[in-house]
Enzyme design. Structure first.
Site, PDB file in Angstrom:
ATOM      1  CG  ASP A  69      -0.328  -0.566   2.473  1.00 27.58           C
ATOM      2  OD1 ASP A  69       0.911  -0.519   2.591  1.00 27.58           O
ATOM      3  OD2 ASP A  69      -1.066  -1.069   3.339  1.00 27.58           O
ATOM      4  CG  ASN A 138      -8.935  -1.760  12.229  1.00 26.35           C
ATOM      5  OD1 ASN A 138      -8.020  -2.425  11.742  1.00 26.35           O
ATOM      6  ND2 ASN A 138      -9.388  -0.654  11.658  1.00 26.35           N
ATOM      7  CG  HIS A 140      -5.926  -2.507   9.026  1.00 28.98           C
ATOM      8  ND1 HIS A 140      -6.030  -1.234   9.539  1.00 28.98           N
ATOM      9  CD2 HIS A 140      -4.594  -2.786   9.076  1.00 28.98           C
ATOM     10  CE1 HIS A 140      -4.834  -0.779   9.863  1.00 28.98           C
ATOM     11  NE2 HIS A 140      -3.946  -1.707   9.600  1.00 28.98           N
ATOM     12  CD  GLU A 145      -8.775   0.790   8.075  1.00 31.18           C
ATOM     13  OE1 GLU A 145      -8.696  -0.185   8.849  1.00 31.18           O
ATOM     14  OE2 GLU A 145      -8.183   1.863   8.271  1.00 31.18           O
TER      15      GLU A 145
HETATM   16  C1  F6R Z   1       1.481  -1.726   6.234  1.00 28.44           C
HETATM   17  C2  F6R Z   1       0.107  -2.187   6.305  1.00 28.44           C
HETATM   18  C3  F6R Z   1      -0.670  -2.248   7.567  1.00 28.44           C
HETATM   19  C4  F6R Z   1       0.159  -2.604   8.798  1.00 28.44           C
HETATM   20  C5  F6R Z   1      -0.736  -2.601  10.040  1.00 28.44           C
HETATM   21  C6  F6R Z   1       0.068  -2.879  11.289  1.00 28.44           C
HETATM   22  O1  F6R Z   1       1.974  -1.793   4.887  1.00 28.44           O
HETATM   23  O2  F6R Z   1      -0.412  -2.503   5.287  1.00 28.44           O
HETATM   24  O3  F6R Z   1      -1.700  -3.187   7.423  1.00 28.44           O
HETATM   25  O4  F6R Z   1       0.725  -3.875   8.624  1.00 28.44           O
HETATM   26  O5  F6R Z   1      -1.360  -1.367  10.163  1.00 28.44           O
HETATM   27  O6  F6R Z   1       0.960  -1.835  11.514  1.00 28.44           O
HETATM   28  P1  F6R Z   1       2.111  -1.954  12.614  1.00 28.44           P
HETATM   29  O7  F6R Z   1       2.985  -3.072  12.169  1.00 28.44           O
HETATM   30  O8  F6R Z   1       2.828  -0.639  12.565  1.00 28.44           O
HETATM   31  O9  F6R Z   1       1.441  -2.218  13.909  1.00 28.44           O
END
Ligand code: F6R
Length: 265
Positions: A69, A138, A140, A145
């Site tokens: 992303d 959450n 995702h 989301e």
């Molecule tokens: C990052 C992504 C997100 C993260 C998720 C967890 O490219 O796509 O899904 O993997 O938000 O983030 P952290 O690892 O910072 O807790």
């Protein structure tokens, strides 16, 4: 789904790096296609991969990489762009050509066309051999989301308030966090041939429990991974704390590594 409950971050990093190493070695000659995540969760595994590259000669030559992303509106060079994050935390330290590290263009004039083109580029590369994922509190994965279609493709998504708050730590204020992103869809992610998801800390415990043991539902997008045949989940004790089948997962890993006699005790 293969669940590894590890004692600390370093042990988890080694399990994840082992999965990468097997993928790279299996693809030797043709070049592996890696799916890379940003965020804090994969960083220890990335550090372990950099160490193996420097000290043990683990080679990424010929590999290509696709990011999950990118924030809409952030140019590639922006300090918080995922384009830059992955170079600083992984790829610039490896023998992987910079042009072969691809992310959605957050500044594309037509983000809808950019999303479709991104999916096409992954397909043209032959699909992703190994996708690494983190998970949001959450539930995702990438920026899918709650409420995302389980069959979704790469597209423009709006970030929830909880994701914006979680990611505000990288920005000066929460108001600086972009509210939209270009994200691979759940259907796109499911096409990866192997997936490894890593999570640590109690803030991820509810999401990890849903991921492994909850009903498959758009309410917790990561639950869609239950439908994938080759998923490895690597979690520490805190992230594993709400798993009901924890003892079984430990027993199953033990069966793989010990003789059946030792497991029976
Ligand atoms: C990052 C992504 C997100 C993260 C998720 C967890 O490219 O796509 O899904 O993997 O938000 O983030 P952290 O690892 O910072 O807790």
């Amino acid at each position: 789904m293969e669940i590894h409950i590890v004692e600390d971050v370093e042990a988890g990093a080694r399990v994840v790096a082992d999965v990468f190493e097997r993928t790279l070695r299996a693809a030797e000659g043709s070049g592996a296609v890696l799916g890379l995540a940003t965020g804090s969760s994969p960083v220890p595994a990335y550090a372990e991969l950099i160490r193996r590259h420097r000290e043990e000669g683990l080679s990424f030559a010929g590999a290509r990489a696709f990011l999950l992303d990118e924030y809409v509106g952030l140019p590639a060079g922006h300090a918080q762009s995922y384009h830059r994050f992955i170079r600083e935390n992984l790829t610039s330290h490896l023998d992987i050509a910079d042009d072969d590290v691809v992310s959605p263009d957050g500044t594309a004039a037509d983000p809808v066309a950019e999303a479709a083109a991104y999916d096409a580029r992954i397909r043209e590369a032959g699909g992703v051999d190994l996708q690494i994922l983190g998970i949001g509190s959450n539930g995702h994965i990438a920026f899918n989301e709650p409420g995302s279609s389980l069959a979704s493709r790469t597209r423009v998504v709006g970030l929830t308030r909880s994701t914006i708050e979680d990611n505000a730590r990288y920005f000066d204020t929460a108001a600086d966090v972009p509210v939209r992103a270009l994200s691979q869809g759940l259907g796109t992610i499911l096409e990866a041939r192997r997936i490894v998801l890593t999570a640590t800390g109690s803030s991820k415990a509810a999401a990890v429990a849903q991921l492994a043991e909850g009903a498959i539902s758009a309410r917790w997008p990561a639950t869609v991974l239950q439908m994938h045949p080759a998923v490895t989940v690597v979690v520490d004790e805190a992230a594993a704390s709400q798993l009901e089948l924890k003892d079984y997962y430990r027993y199953a890993r033990c069966l793989e590594s010990e003789s059946p006699v030792a497991v029976r005790g």
